[in-house]
Scaffold this motif. Sequence first.
Motif, PDB file in Angstrom:
ATOM      1  N   MET A  82       0.837  -1.186   0.000  1.00 48.74           N
ATOM      2  CA  MET A  82       0.000   0.000   0.000  1.00 48.74           C
ATOM      3  C   MET A  82       0.881   1.248   0.000  1.00 48.74           C
ATOM      4  N   GLU A  83       0.501   2.243  -0.818  1.00 48.88           N
ATOM      5  CA  GLU A  83       1.237   3.494  -0.872  1.00 48.88           C
ATOM      6  C   GLU A  83       0.405   4.631  -0.295  1.00 48.88           C
ATOM      7  N   PHE A  84       1.077   5.563   0.362  1.00 47.88           N
ATOM      8  CA  PHE A  84       0.432   6.742   0.915  1.00 47.88           C
ATOM      9  C   PHE A  84       1.036   7.982   0.257  1.00 47.88           C
ATOM     10  N   TYR A  85       0.195   8.973   0.042  1.00 48.50           N
ATOM     11  CA  TYR A  85       0.641  10.211  -0.586  1.00 48.50           C
ATOM     12  C   TYR A  85       0.308  11.394   0.309  1.00 48.50           C
ATOM     13  N   SER A  86       1.250  12.320   0.411  1.00 48.60           N
ATOM     14  CA  SER A  86       0.939  13.585   1.074  1.00 48.60           C
ATOM     15  C   SER A  86       0.880  14.665   0.005  1.00 48.60           C
ATOM     16  N   VAL A  87      -0.144  15.522   0.123  1.00 50.80           N
ATOM     17  CA  VAL A  87      -0.426  16.524  -0.905  1.00 50.80           C
ATOM     18  C   VAL A  87      -0.541  17.898  -0.257  1.00 50.80           C
ATOM     19  N   ASN A  88       0.109  18.873  -0.852  1.00 48.60           N
ATOM     20  CA  ASN A  88       0.032  20.245  -0.361  1.00 48.60           C
ATOM     21  C   ASN A  88      -1.389  20.770  -0.586  1.00 48.60           C
ATOM     22  N   PRO A  89      -2.132  21.072   0.481  1.00 42.35           N
ATOM     23  CA  PRO A  89      -3.526  21.507   0.295  1.00 42.35           C
ATOM     24  C   PRO A  89      -3.652  22.897  -0.320  1.00 42.35           C
ATOM     25  N   TYR A  90      -2.565  23.669  -0.313  1.00 43.90           N
ATOM     26  CA  TYR A  90      -2.623  25.010  -0.903  1.00 43.90           C
ATOM     27  C   TYR A  90      -2.610  24.961  -2.426  1.00 43.90           C
ATOM     28  N   ASN A  91      -1.752  24.093  -2.998  1.00 39.08           N
ATOM     29  CA  ASN A  91      -1.628  24.069  -4.462  1.00 39.08           C
ATOM     30  C   ASN A  91      -1.909  22.714  -5.098  1.00 39.08           C
ATOM     31  N   GLY A  92      -2.208  21.704  -4.286  1.00 39.11           N
ATOM     32  CA  GLY A  92      -2.532  20.385  -4.825  1.00 39.11           C
ATOM     33  C   GLY A  92      -1.342  19.571  -5.279  1.00 39.11           C
TER      34      GLY A  92
END
Length: 454
Positions: free
Chosen positions: A1-11
């Motif tokens: 399983m892979e997890f991703y973190s995403v900047n909520p300001y710019n996606g």
Amino acid sequence: MEFYSVNPYNGEQVGKYQAITSDELDEKLNKSQEAFKSWSRKPLSYRTGLIKKAGQVLRDNVEEYAQMITSEMGKPISESRAEVNKCAWVCDYYAENAEAFLAPKEVKTDASQSFVRHDPIGTVYAIMPWNFPFWQVFRFAAPTLTAGNTGLLKHAPNVFGCAKQIEEVFTKAGFPEGVFQNLIVHHDQTEKIIAHDAVKAITLTGSEMAGSAVAQIAGKYIKKSLLELGGNNSFIVLEDADVDQAVKTAVSARMLNCGQSCIAAKRFILLESIHDEFVSKFTEAVSKLKSGDTKDDATQVGPLARKDLADQLNRQVKDSISQGATLLIGGNQNNCFHEPTILGNVRPGMTAFDEETFGPLAAIIKAKDVDEAFALSENSKYGLGVSIFTKDTAKAVKYASWVTDGAYFVNELVKSDPRLPFGGNKRSGYGRELAKDGMMEFVNKKVVYVKAEN
């Protein structure tokens, strides 16, 4: 399983993380258990020296860690720097006070000597949230590791980059291998971890639902649990208060971290005589808050950490308006960003009064007198903290007994401080973090009774 973190300001994607395998998890659990044997026997002076070094590592790398916090969960960079520095403070605090906190307590009995020792218990498993990704971890880790326990961290998936950096802080500070380990795992591994012999206690900061689920598993395996859950803090302004000061504090109390805090003020209970003045000045102050690029030092309000969180807040706003609340400012949403919003004419039974609103939404409630103000404050399933504003501080202190929350702040916003115990009541959880109380949560209070031979 892979997890991703995403900047909520710019996606933009910040990081990608691969979940560890079941065998790798077993290895880490066993390593934690093995590390405890030697770590718990290290002199306290050795452990306090290392937690002091951890604080210095944090200070030496403030910008790097702050950038990761802002990138992964979206708080303004100035707030992220403050968070890292607060973590350094809690490390210093336990480095300086652990010896006094853990000292044996002599008790006079019929014995020649009797006393209570404060020994470590083993591995403590920490399930931590995304809203203060460094602080929530360090307020658990600093006292727990210094007491001689080992730690396992399961962080929120959207801040796994922060979790990796936190593990590196302890490595750079010189902590032995296995004393603090970061686990990249899905929550479906929770029971396996709690059931392991190494794990002696669980600490969780998160939602009421998560706390209930984890507490049930902990109970099943007879493991101690500490829960720091939600809050619906009231902010009471009495008729003799300095309204300008109350408004200034209210803006920080509600909008700090874009309102994503369990101890944020959420229900603003105002006496009738100062209601209109407060609302007018509060609305004006909130309208002037600067939103924008979270990496800009001038930005005061960022996005919420995920779009589903902004969606949830927007639903709560709309539901409250349909129930009779008045929209005074804000109310609009754009992806992860939700405008700072103030609702007037809020009453019990409305969503904005009854539910925890995790974002920049302030609910304005009018009270006819002090008795009604406190009755409204107590009308909540949560019990984390209350703020009250008045010039008569002596009277305010007397009102403290009217409050069932875990904290009561006079002329100040509710906040955590390493020197003071932190925790809630009712659906806000149980147990205490920080201060001496926080260190005592995960020690074995061992009685030693000595009878001299005749």
